[in-house]
Write an enzyme that holds these catalytic residues in place. Sequence first.
Site, PDB file in Angstrom:
ATOM      1  N   MET A  30       2.826  -8.079  -3.195  1.00 14.35           N
ATOM      2  CA  MET A  30       3.500  -9.373  -3.323  1.00 14.35           C
ATOM      3  C   MET A  30       4.912  -9.148  -3.887  1.00 14.35           C
ATOM      4  O   MET A  30       5.510 -10.055  -4.476  1.00 14.35           O
ATOM      5  CB  MET A  30       2.683 -10.306  -4.214  1.00 14.35           C
ATOM      6  CG  MET A  30       1.307 -10.601  -3.614  1.00 14.35           C
ATOM      7  SD  MET A  30       0.573 -12.145  -4.141  1.00 14.35           S
ATOM      8  CE  MET A  30       0.347 -11.849  -5.866  1.00 14.35           C
ATOM      9  N   ALA A  32       7.986  -7.586  -6.326  1.00 14.08           N
ATOM     10  CA  ALA A  32       8.173  -7.311  -7.761  1.00 14.08           C
ATOM     11  C   ALA A  32       7.593  -5.924  -8.069  1.00 14.08           C
ATOM     12  O   ALA A  32       6.767  -5.747  -8.967  1.00 14.08           O
ATOM     13  CB  ALA A  32       7.535  -8.392  -8.625  1.00 14.08           C
ATOM     14  N   GLY A  36       3.464   1.446 -10.323  1.00 16.83           N
ATOM     15  CA  GLY A  36       2.081   1.366  -9.821  1.00 16.83           C
ATOM     16  C   GLY A  36       2.102   1.226  -8.305  1.00 16.83           C
ATOM     17  O   GLY A  36       1.412   1.964  -7.577  1.00 16.83           O
ATOM     18  N   HIS A  37       2.915   0.273  -7.802  1.00 15.64           N
ATOM     19  CA  HIS A  37       3.041   0.115  -6.344  1.00 15.64           C
ATOM     20  C   HIS A  37       3.581   1.396  -5.710  1.00 15.64           C
ATOM     21  O   HIS A  37       3.131   1.816  -4.643  1.00 15.64           O
ATOM     22  CB  HIS A  37       4.035  -1.011  -6.014  1.00 15.64           C
ATOM     23  CG  HIS A  37       3.604  -2.373  -6.436  1.00 15.64           C
ATOM     24  ND1 HIS A  37       4.211  -3.064  -7.451  1.00 15.64           N
ATOM     25  CD2 HIS A  37       2.629  -3.187  -5.965  1.00 15.64           C
ATOM     26  CE1 HIS A  37       3.646  -4.241  -7.592  1.00 15.64           C
ATOM     27  NE2 HIS A  37       2.680  -4.349  -6.711  1.00 15.64           N
ATOM     28  N   GLN A  61      -3.840 -17.533  -2.573  1.00 14.75           N
ATOM     29  CA  GLN A  61      -4.648 -16.847  -3.602  1.00 14.75           C
ATOM     30  C   GLN A  61      -4.316 -17.308  -5.012  1.00 14.75           C
ATOM     31  O   GLN A  61      -4.884 -16.808  -5.976  1.00 14.75           O
ATOM     32  CB  GLN A  61      -4.514 -15.333  -3.479  1.00 14.75           C
ATOM     33  CG  GLN A  61      -3.165 -14.765  -3.880  1.00 14.75           C
ATOM     34  CD  GLN A  61      -3.067 -13.280  -3.555  1.00 14.75           C
ATOM     35  OE1 GLN A  61      -2.923 -12.894  -2.412  1.00 14.75           O
ATOM     36  NE2 GLN A  61      -3.145 -12.427  -4.567  1.00 14.75           N
ATOM     37  N   LYS A 149      -6.254  -1.339 -10.642  1.00 11.34           N
ATOM     38  CA  LYS A 149      -6.071  -2.287 -11.759  1.00 11.34           C
ATOM     39  C   LYS A 149      -6.777  -3.597 -11.377  1.00 11.34           C
ATOM     40  O   LYS A 149      -7.419  -4.221 -12.181  1.00 11.34           O
ATOM     41  CB  LYS A 149      -4.598  -2.551 -12.058  1.00 11.34           C
ATOM     42  CG  LYS A 149      -4.447  -3.497 -13.262  1.00 11.34           C
ATOM     43  CD  LYS A 149      -3.015  -3.730 -13.643  1.00 11.34           C
ATOM     44  CE  LYS A 149      -2.330  -4.686 -12.729  1.00 11.34           C
ATOM     45  NZ  LYS A 149      -2.824  -6.063 -12.808  1.00 11.34           N
ATOM     46  N   GLN A 153     -10.772  -6.942  -6.885  1.00 11.64           N
ATOM     47  CA  GLN A 153     -10.124  -7.137  -5.574  1.00 11.64           C
ATOM     48  C   GLN A 153     -10.506  -6.006  -4.611  1.00 11.64           C
ATOM     49  O   GLN A 153     -10.814  -6.260  -3.451  1.00 11.64           O
ATOM     50  CB  GLN A 153      -8.610  -7.198  -5.751  1.00 11.64           C
ATOM     51  CG  GLN A 153      -7.835  -7.201  -4.446  1.00 11.64           C
ATOM     52  CD  GLN A 153      -6.361  -7.496  -4.632  1.00 11.64           C
ATOM     53  OE1 GLN A 153      -5.977  -8.639  -4.722  1.00 11.64           O
ATOM     54  NE2 GLN A 153      -5.522  -6.473  -4.669  1.00 11.64           N
ATOM     55  N   VAL A 176      -1.783   2.893 -12.800  1.00  8.64           N
ATOM     56  CA  VAL A 176      -0.634   3.588 -13.390  1.00  8.64           C
ATOM     57  C   VAL A 176      -0.256   2.840 -14.661  1.00  8.64           C
ATOM     58  O   VAL A 176      -0.202   1.605 -14.667  1.00  8.64           O
ATOM     59  CB  VAL A 176       0.559   3.643 -12.404  1.00  8.64           C
ATOM     60  CG1 VAL A 176       1.757   4.333 -13.035  1.00  8.64           C
ATOM     61  CG2 VAL A 176       0.146   4.369 -11.129  1.00  8.64           C
ATOM     62  N   SER A 186       3.220  -6.552 -12.242  1.00 10.32           N
ATOM     63  CA  SER A 186       4.436  -7.359 -12.031  1.00 10.32           C
ATOM     64  C   SER A 186       4.537  -8.425 -13.115  1.00 10.32           C
ATOM     65  O   SER A 186       5.621  -8.896 -13.441  1.00 10.32           O
ATOM     66  CB  SER A 186       4.392  -8.016 -10.659  1.00 10.32           C
ATOM     67  OG  SER A 186       4.176  -7.031  -9.682  1.00 10.32           O
TER      68      SER A 186
HETATM   69  O1  PAF Z   1      -2.832  -7.169  -5.137  1.00  8.66           O
HETATM   70  C1  PAF Z   1      -1.944  -7.892  -4.639  1.00  8.66           C
HETATM   71  O2  PAF Z   1      -0.754  -7.732  -4.880  1.00  8.66           O
HETATM   72  C2  PAF Z   1      -2.347  -9.003  -3.697  1.00  8.66           C
HETATM   73  O3  PAF Z   1      -3.535  -9.599  -4.089  1.00  8.66           O
HETATM   74  C3  PAF Z   1      -2.421  -8.583  -2.224  1.00  8.66           C
HETATM   75  C4  PAF Z   1      -3.492  -7.528  -2.006  1.00  8.66           C
HETATM   76  C5  PAF Z   1      -1.069  -8.019  -1.797  1.00  8.66           C
HETATM   77  C6  PAF Z   1      -2.747  -9.772  -1.334  1.00  8.66           C
HETATM   78  O4  PAF Z   1      -1.782 -10.772  -1.441  1.00  8.66           O
END
Ligand code: PAF
Length: 284
Positions: A30, A32, A36-37, A61, A149, A153, A176, A186
Amino acid sequence: MKVIHTISELQKEISSLKSEGKTIGLVPTMGALHQGHISLVRRCVDENDVCVVSIFVNPTQFNDKNDFLHYPHTFKDDRELLNENGCSIIFAPSEQEMYPQPDTRVFDFGLLDKVMEGKFRPGHFNGVAQIVSKLFDAVTPDKAYFGTKDFQQSVVIKAMVKQLNYPVKIIECPIVREPDGLAMSSRNMRLTFNQRQIAVKISQALNKSRNFAAEKPISEIIDRVTNEINSEPMLKVEYFDIVDGNTLMPVTDWNDSDYIVGCIAVFCGEVRLIDNIVYKESVI
Ligand code: PAF
């Protein structure tokens, strides 16, 4: 690196890459972006010919409108970071592109999406499943990368992949942490200086609990961690559950499962942070 905003353009690009025999990895985000990303992106770049990173703040969500409105948007910085880290395609669609019509699909994940986050954020995982399935349809990746984290999910997405028979391998990547131990998120950007200093108590309490977990009953670990964090006036535990890492059902005894994870959500002021700790490792 290409930046693509529409599904049709993305699909054209992907089918041309696939016709050359290229493998496709997807990192859904999403935006930001933080380290970690980037750890997911690096792994995706290493393991695939093409790394697609999606950036889309998915409205379905968010059960809390305020949370959605305050979600940070940092596209310029994100683009730079992704360019530096080997991303091949950023897919950054509009809301209209992803939801030309309301998505009325309701997934049935049994209890997986009813406990923990699901209890406090009703509808959250249905929204996650809606967008992730749309992203899988658009990108048709061979592999998709998720950070643990968001432990619950990952479990829900694995269930969705099974239910819908997606030919996508889900790669779960470790949390991370900042040098002091706070799990990267974020949402950390929204912490004030003082809140940021205190937020580290969450990972500290979890880590400490691992040292004596095996000798104490589970209920005592839950009480100790909760009380320790709540003793900081700026922190308020929303839940701390110790669960089977596959079914997400609470365990009451350390012998109940060979995969046991403690999952926590804590308010630090207005900012809701989540973290988790593996007490007993999965043997699979
Ligand atoms: O983990 C996230 O950032 C979100 O839940 C995802 C998997 C990108 C879905 O919008």
